[in-house]
Design an enzyme around this catalytic site. Sequence first.
Site, PDB file in Angstrom:
ATOM      1  N   HIS A   1     -81.988   2.776 -55.108  1.00  0.00           N
ATOM      2  CA  HIS A   1     -80.688   2.575 -54.937  1.00  0.00           C
ATOM      3  C   HIS A   1     -80.246   1.201 -55.227  1.00  0.00           C
ATOM      4  O   HIS A   1     -80.855   0.113 -54.966  1.00  0.00           O
ATOM      5  CB  HIS A   1     -80.387   2.438 -53.182  1.00  0.00           C
ATOM      6  CG  HIS A   1     -79.237   2.554 -52.871  1.00  0.00           C
ATOM      7  ND1 HIS A   1     -78.233   3.673 -53.105  1.00  0.00           N
ATOM      8  CD2 HIS A   1     -78.514   1.390 -52.060  1.00  0.00           C
ATOM      9  CE1 HIS A   1     -76.964   3.078 -52.592  1.00  0.00           C
ATOM     10  NE2 HIS A   1     -77.038   2.095 -52.122  1.00  0.00           N
TER      11      HIS A   1
ATOM     12  N   GLY B   1     -74.965   4.474 -49.845  1.00  0.00           N
ATOM     13  CA  GLY B   1     -73.936   5.412 -50.324  1.00  0.00           C
ATOM     14  C   GLY B   1     -73.434   4.905 -51.861  1.00  0.00           C
ATOM     15  O   GLY B   1     -74.071   4.231 -52.380  1.00  0.00           O
TER      16      GLY B   1
ATOM     17  N   LEU C   1     -79.329   9.826 -45.710  1.00  0.00           N
ATOM     18  CA  LEU C   1     -78.839   9.268 -46.900  1.00  0.00           C
ATOM     19  C   LEU C   1     -79.331   7.762 -47.154  1.00  0.00           C
ATOM     20  O   LEU C   1     -78.841   6.989 -46.221  1.00  0.00           O
ATOM     21  CB  LEU C   1     -77.274   9.078 -47.387  1.00  0.00           C
ATOM     22  CG  LEU C   1     -77.113   8.875 -48.898  1.00  0.00           C
ATOM     23  CD1 LEU C   1     -77.599   9.470 -49.965  1.00  0.00           C
ATOM     24  CD2 LEU C   1     -75.573   8.660 -48.728  1.00  0.00           C
ATOM     25  N   ASP C   2     -80.243   7.243 -48.104  1.00  0.00           N
ATOM     26  CA  ASP C   2     -80.596   5.852 -48.272  1.00  0.00           C
ATOM     27  C   ASP C   2     -81.061   5.450 -46.977  1.00  0.00           C
ATOM     28  O   ASP C   2     -80.956   4.019 -46.833  1.00  0.00           O
ATOM     29  CB  ASP C   2     -79.248   5.181 -48.729  1.00  0.00           C
ATOM     30  CG  ASP C   2     -78.701   5.461 -50.199  1.00  0.00           C
ATOM     31  OD1 ASP C   2     -79.461   5.956 -50.770  1.00  0.00           O
ATOM     32  OD2 ASP C   2     -77.542   5.389 -50.245  1.00  0.00           O
ATOM     33  N   ALA C   3     -81.784   6.148 -46.016  1.00  0.00           N
ATOM     34  CA  ALA C   3     -82.320   5.433 -45.046  1.00  0.00           C
ATOM     35  C   ALA C   3     -83.891   5.584 -45.108  1.00  0.00           C
ATOM     36  O   ALA C   3     -84.398   5.459 -43.803  1.00  0.00           O
ATOM     37  CB  ALA C   3     -81.830   6.293 -43.873  1.00  0.00           C
TER      38      ALA C   3
END
Lengths: 290, 290, 290, 290
Positions: free
Chosen positions: A198, A207, A233-235
């Site tokens: 990311h 995001g 998401l992205d966690a």
Amino acid sequence: MTPSNSNSRAILLMHCPDQKGIIAVVTNFLSENNGNIIDLDEHVDPEYKTFFMRVEWDLSYFKIPVDQINKKFRQLIGNQYKMNWSLHFTDKVPRMAVFVSKLSHCLYDILSRYQSGEWKAEIPLIISNHQVLEVVAHRFDIDFKHFPIDKNNKPEQEQRQLQMLKDYKIDFIVLARYMQIVSTEFISNYPNKIINIHHSFLPAFPGARPYHSAYARGVKIIGASSHYVTAELDAGPIIEQEVVRVSHKDSVKTLVRKGQDLEKIVLSRAIWNHLERKILVFNNRTIIFE
Amino acid sequence: MTPSNSNSRAILLMHCPDQKGIIAVVTNFLSENNGNIIDLDEHVDPEYKTFFMRVEWDLSYFKIPVDQINKKFRQLIGNQYKMNWSLHFTDKVPRMAVFVSKLSHCLYDILSRYQSGEWKAEIPLIISNHQVLEVVAHRFDIDFKHFPIDKNNKPEQEQRQLQMLKDYKIDFIVLARYMQIVSTEFISNYPNKIINIHHSFLPAFPGARPYHSAYARGVKIIGASSHYVTAELDAGPIIEQEVVRVSHKDSVKTLVRKGQDLEKIVLSRAIWNHLERKILVFNNRTIIFE
Amino acid sequence: MTPSNSNSRAILLMHCPDQKGIIAVVTNFLSENNGNIIDLDEHVDPEYKTFFMRVEWDLSYFKIPVDQINKKFRQLIGNQYKMNWSLHFTDKVPRMAVFVSKLSHCLYDILSRYQSGEWKAEIPLIISNHQVLEVVAHRFDIDFKHFPIDKNNKPEQEQRQLQMLKDYKIDFIVLARYMQIVSTEFISNYPNKIINIHHSFLPAFPGARPYHSAYARGVKIIGASSHYVTAELDAGPIIEQEVVRVSHKDSVKTLVRKGQDLEKIVLSRAIWNHLERKILVFNNRTIIFE
Amino acid sequence: MTPSNSNSRAILLMHCPDQKGIIAVVTNFLSENNGNIIDLDEHVDPEYKTFFMRVEWDLSYFKIPVDQINKKFRQLIGNQYKMNWSLHFTDKVPRMAVFVSKLSHCLYDILSRYQSGEWKAEIPLIISNHQVLEVVAHRFDIDFKHFPIDKNNKPEQEQRQLQMLKDYKIDFIVLARYMQIVSTEFISNYPNKIINIHHSFLPAFPGARPYHSAYARGVKIIGASSHYVTAELDAGPIIEQEVVRVSHKDSVKTLVRKGQDLEKIVLSRAIWNHLERKILVFNNRTIIFE
């Protein structure tokens, strides 16, 4: 003594409730069976009272045959100490698929490491929702499969991807700036086996369009984060992060340029640690053994 | 069970020729005597085939009395495995002397950490060849002793310093920008117990005026290095280093300003590692256990 | 030629809509009046089409008297070019108040720099909602005022603080780990003149207990951020940030220890830039001239 | 108004003895001729009393024809102010040759940037003393020329290389881990136009095998440095440096692996700055305009 196993090494990743004498128990087990420890790293989480360990040993003179180590370990130690563990062998080369969209910097970086022999891995397959990078795949003689994705065909395309990953005997997946959100169901087929990059210093700017957000917020340092993909998401658990200093002189465009250097370095470090079996996931955090 | 020892912990730092089963032997010794391991970190140098380990354990229920651990360890393990080791107890608070000249930044940093209780240490004594910083010592109610040094009186002044260090029961010395070269004989009284901060990224720019040299060479990054003092100037085992980015816009004056922030941070990290018994010296290199 | 002004320098910080020839206009103004430019740094924001400049010049032979520079600049340039600007003189030493709670590391760092003469500033006043650090203030002979704050007395205590700041002729305020939220009304008295240090890499982990959040999220790098205080909590323009690498081995306690070193360095760099008049705020972002 | 020039920009790099009003003179020259300044960065070296400036302006409405700018500037400003300057146009794309030996990481990094359009440059030629990387050149459809070098044939091979560089109209050369020392005579053909990457944090560890030296010295941070090649080995003006933290756990092999990531990033940043005409060399140091 005749070597009872091939000239390779075994790696045991384990965690269990912390208890007195646990290191002695495991190291005795290896020592008594003629396993010479190459590397041992342990960690105790004092909050969760949990013990973690990675131990790597030479199999040359190890008395237990390779296909019985797991069973023996369970009988002698695993069950009694309520252990979670996984066993790996260095002569088994993992197979990796790379998912990309249109940006080439991470893909080139991965392929140049692959080509130079830096990694013990096979990369038989590149998957993309666009055809832009097909030329790169061909340059490196790697199969390239195009799966165009829109909001209607996503479930079926993911099913076809999964079948193909199975056909190619893929062990783990790298999302190298693959600009699609992968479904929870897809992820469940590769738990802690999908590595994403990311383009921000997570948890800041998850995001879309993180460089735009970083510019708008006026941060003085930007970053990139690699993590295992989870449903949120992205966690997912962060594997590696890196940062670079920026200033008011940077436009979004130069942030992107500087950030892409971070992205490829951070992603490759995560892949390295994954390949070397140095990562253990616990409570959505990673333990990275050194 | 009744605790046989005070509520403290023991730390064992050891190195020996690498051999199979060595971790098991040490962890068994602790386990069998009811010593709960708090932290274990080991390292093998493949080039020198040498094994290094730091192990810290809880003494609460340890069966061997504190004053016999060393002897028992020698009999059971140390001799047989040709081991070098040192044994430390966390309830023994080390006493530290600080040597300074005229610059205050490292001294203030040390004293503010001392005052806030960040370190488990006593600082009963500050020694200087100048009187400039006496006011700082007084501010913190610490004894300040002035030893003016010139090329004629150095040997006798060092003798007087050594006597004073003995009187104050000093365990280790920190040279906090003490601008004097300490004699080989003085050093031999505190082997691996004198920590210096050098204001460059060693081995670049040893000796005097490193910021001037960094400016002249046009480096884009400057650094600071803490190391144990040995007979050869600025060539002792490095404990910690840190760097900061600079540019052509920096004059020698701004290099000094930026570098001083590094110096105090790097020096304090070295002191921390020394106090925590995390440092082992071997072949003029340090192993810093985490 | 006889110097018409004292031996000091003037600094002009300006921004205006970008337009051709603007640098020439300003540098001509200085050149024609015998002002030797010491330093000039400009920046154009291409998105907002806005021009920013900091120019510093020697007043020794400057033809315009100090008290008329502002007026002349307005008449000749400021009005015509729709400019926002501020004019500063290096012989005017800014007066700074420090707000603290119970943690001493930033305060000690500030005072040691003050004491060593690193900063051209006066620090006549320390304000706190606790009495813990009164002893530190006394050590450095600085007035310490205790304003205990609870949810009922906050408005009136802030009024008393404002009066005191006025009495002490305070130019700007540093919140050196002052664990209170300052009211919007209080802030409006010191726009872009209150510098805060937040113990995270903003915008990640705003608000309370950021080290706990960083630990829980499992980040591999932690940071600290200094910013001007605005009405929205931890959302003001960022002045400086710095980071340090951490690992799974770090507990919240060691994150705090490592982070505090960042905090004091980052805060002091922000204060330095503020004192040197190197900061311009625009659209909640800072331009930091070098 | 009709644009008198193509839709490109001009860049002027200049230095001269520092003197009052110099910025005004240059910016007036541009302003009066309808040149809109895109970017201006200046620097004064107070020690050498020398003024440096980089100014970039839009040529769209510039009154002086492109081929007369240099002459006009000399007549109006250059001669009078004893200036050294160079003039560049962004629509002239520089041609770069890459010299390699056997290691591929920097070459792949360069070619992937080239291929993705990150750089405004042409790379028509790769030269090597080995044939190992010919396959990489072919993959990217770039001419590869093999010049085996031994101690006897070096002068004549360098002559042949120079002729080939001329034939290919090469503007500057990148030594991307080219493990040969280039002769002083060869260098004299490309003054400040040969960029090398050295795999250490210069001036530490110049010459051969720096990772071995870094290991032996026990440094805690390693680096890489890019610089213009001069007659003295690894002593030319440094363009860019970067570092990464290492520990006692790193072998020479892992130092190499970590260092190679630095090398390619540092080299590419140097190439970027060179291409953007952001570098000025003075007294064996670089000024890098931002």
